[in-house]
Motif scaffolding. Structure first.
Motif, mmCIF file in Angstrom:
data_model
loop_
_atom_site.group_PDB
_atom_site.id
_atom_site.type_symbol
_atom_site.label_atom_id
_atom_site.label_comp_id
_atom_site.label_asym_id
_atom_site.label_seq_id
_atom_site.Cartn_x
_atom_site.Cartn_y
_atom_site.Cartn_z
ATOM 1 N N ILE A 15 37.827 -10.709 16.561
ATOM 2 C CA ILE A 15 37.034 -11.950 16.555
ATOM 3 C C ILE A 15 37.967 -13.150 16.388
ATOM 4 C CG2 ILE A 15 35.389 -13.313 15.192
ATOM 5 C CD1 ILE A 15 33.911 -10.638 14.624
ATOM 6 N N ALA A 18 40.076 -13.864 19.530
ATOM 7 C CA ALA A 18 39.254 -14.446 20.593
ATOM 8 C C ALA A 18 38.917 -15.910 20.290
ATOM 9 C CB ALA A 18 37.982 -13.628 20.781
ATOM 10 N N LEU A 19 38.566 -16.208 19.046
ATOM 11 C CA LEU A 19 38.227 -17.591 18.696
ATOM 12 C C LEU A 19 39.445 -18.506 18.734
ATOM 13 C CD1 LEU A 19 35.618 -17.125 15.825
ATOM 14 C CD2 LEU A 19 35.215 -17.982 18.144
ATOM 15 N N MET A 25 33.712 -20.432 22.634
ATOM 16 C CA MET A 25 33.069 -19.246 23.183
ATOM 17 C C MET A 25 31.697 -19.044 22.521
ATOM 18 S SD MET A 25 34.666 -15.382 23.169
ATOM 19 C CE MET A 25 36.175 -15.960 23.905
ATOM 20 N N LEU A 30 31.445 -13.771 22.805
ATOM 21 C CA LEU A 30 32.354 -13.240 21.794
ATOM 22 C C LEU A 30 31.944 -11.823 21.398
ATOM 23 C CD1 LEU A 30 34.722 -13.602 19.831
ATOM 24 C CD2 LEU A 30 33.121 -14.697 18.245
ATOM 25 N N ARG A 33 32.921 -9.402 24.015
ATOM 26 C CA ARG A 33 34.373 -9.226 24.059
ATOM 27 C C ARG A 33 34.891 -8.317 22.950
ATOM 28 N NH1 ARG A 33 38.879 -13.936 24.669
ATOM 29 N NH2 ARG A 33 40.663 -12.594 24.345
ATOM 30 N N CYS A 41 27.929 -9.948 15.016
ATOM 31 C CA CYS A 41 29.089 -10.783 15.334
ATOM 32 C C CYS A 41 28.965 -12.127 14.623
ATOM 33 C CB CYS A 41 29.206 -10.973 16.844
ATOM 34 S SG CYS A 41 30.681 -11.881 17.341
ATOM 35 N N ILE A 45 31.325 -13.806 11.704
ATOM 36 C CA ILE A 45 31.912 -15.149 11.812
ATOM 37 C C ILE A 45 31.584 -15.956 10.558
ATOM 38 C CG2 ILE A 45 31.809 -17.357 13.043
ATOM 39 C CD1 ILE A 45 31.272 -15.688 15.601
#
Length: 157
Positions: A15, A18-19, A25, A30, A33, A41, A45
């Motif tokens: 995570i 990706a962020l 996103m 996300l 992914r 998810c 976060i």
């Protein structure tokens, strides 16, 4: 500030990677992914944010395109390295928008700054009107960047 007892697992690292690549996103994208459904998810976060691991979100602005093409690395040595002198210097530096980064250092110099400005004249003004006016500064050494070989804000997770 990050919580000392928060365990960052492999999913959290996916995570975070990706962020760091794309902070805009969508949660749906996300989640796909990193192999989660959107609700877990988003929950993850929020936990990363609450623990201080995700400190915030921002846009990366290209400094040249906004008229600030010059980067100067400035090494500062103070007359004394007492806590109150270090604190006073740091307090002054935090007020100056030209200073993008400031690090307390070991070695020959006490502080290393990255300063951005429009041109040599703007840097001279910053130097004369701000840096040299600070009490307790023993020496200032400026090095001008000729270009960035690598610039990244993404941590190697």
């Amino acid at each position: 500030m990050a919580s000392a007892n928060f365990d960052v697992n492999a999913t959290d690292r996916r995570i975070l990677r990706a962020l760091q690549e794309n902070g805009r996103m969508t949660v749906q994208a996300l989640a796909e992914r990193v192999g989660l459904s959107p609700s877990p998810c988003l929950r993850r976060i929020r936990q990363l944010e609450a623990a201080g691991i995700i400190a915030g979100y921002s846009a990366v602005v290209e400094q040249k395109t906004v008229g600030l093409p010059v980067s100067v690395f400035v090494s500062i040595k103070l007359e004394r390295q007492r806590a109150n002198n270090l604190d006073a210097f740091g307090e002054a530096i935090r007020r100056w928008p030209e200073v993008m980064e400031c690090y307390l250092m070991t070695g020959q110099f006490d502080f290393l700054l990255r300063v951005v400005c429009a041109d040599l004249e703007a840097y001279e003004h910053f130097l004369r009107e701000k840096l040299t006016q600070l009490e307790g500064v023993a020496s200032i050494e400026s090095s001008f960047s000729l270009g960035a070989v690598k610039f990244s804000r993404a941590l190697p997770l």
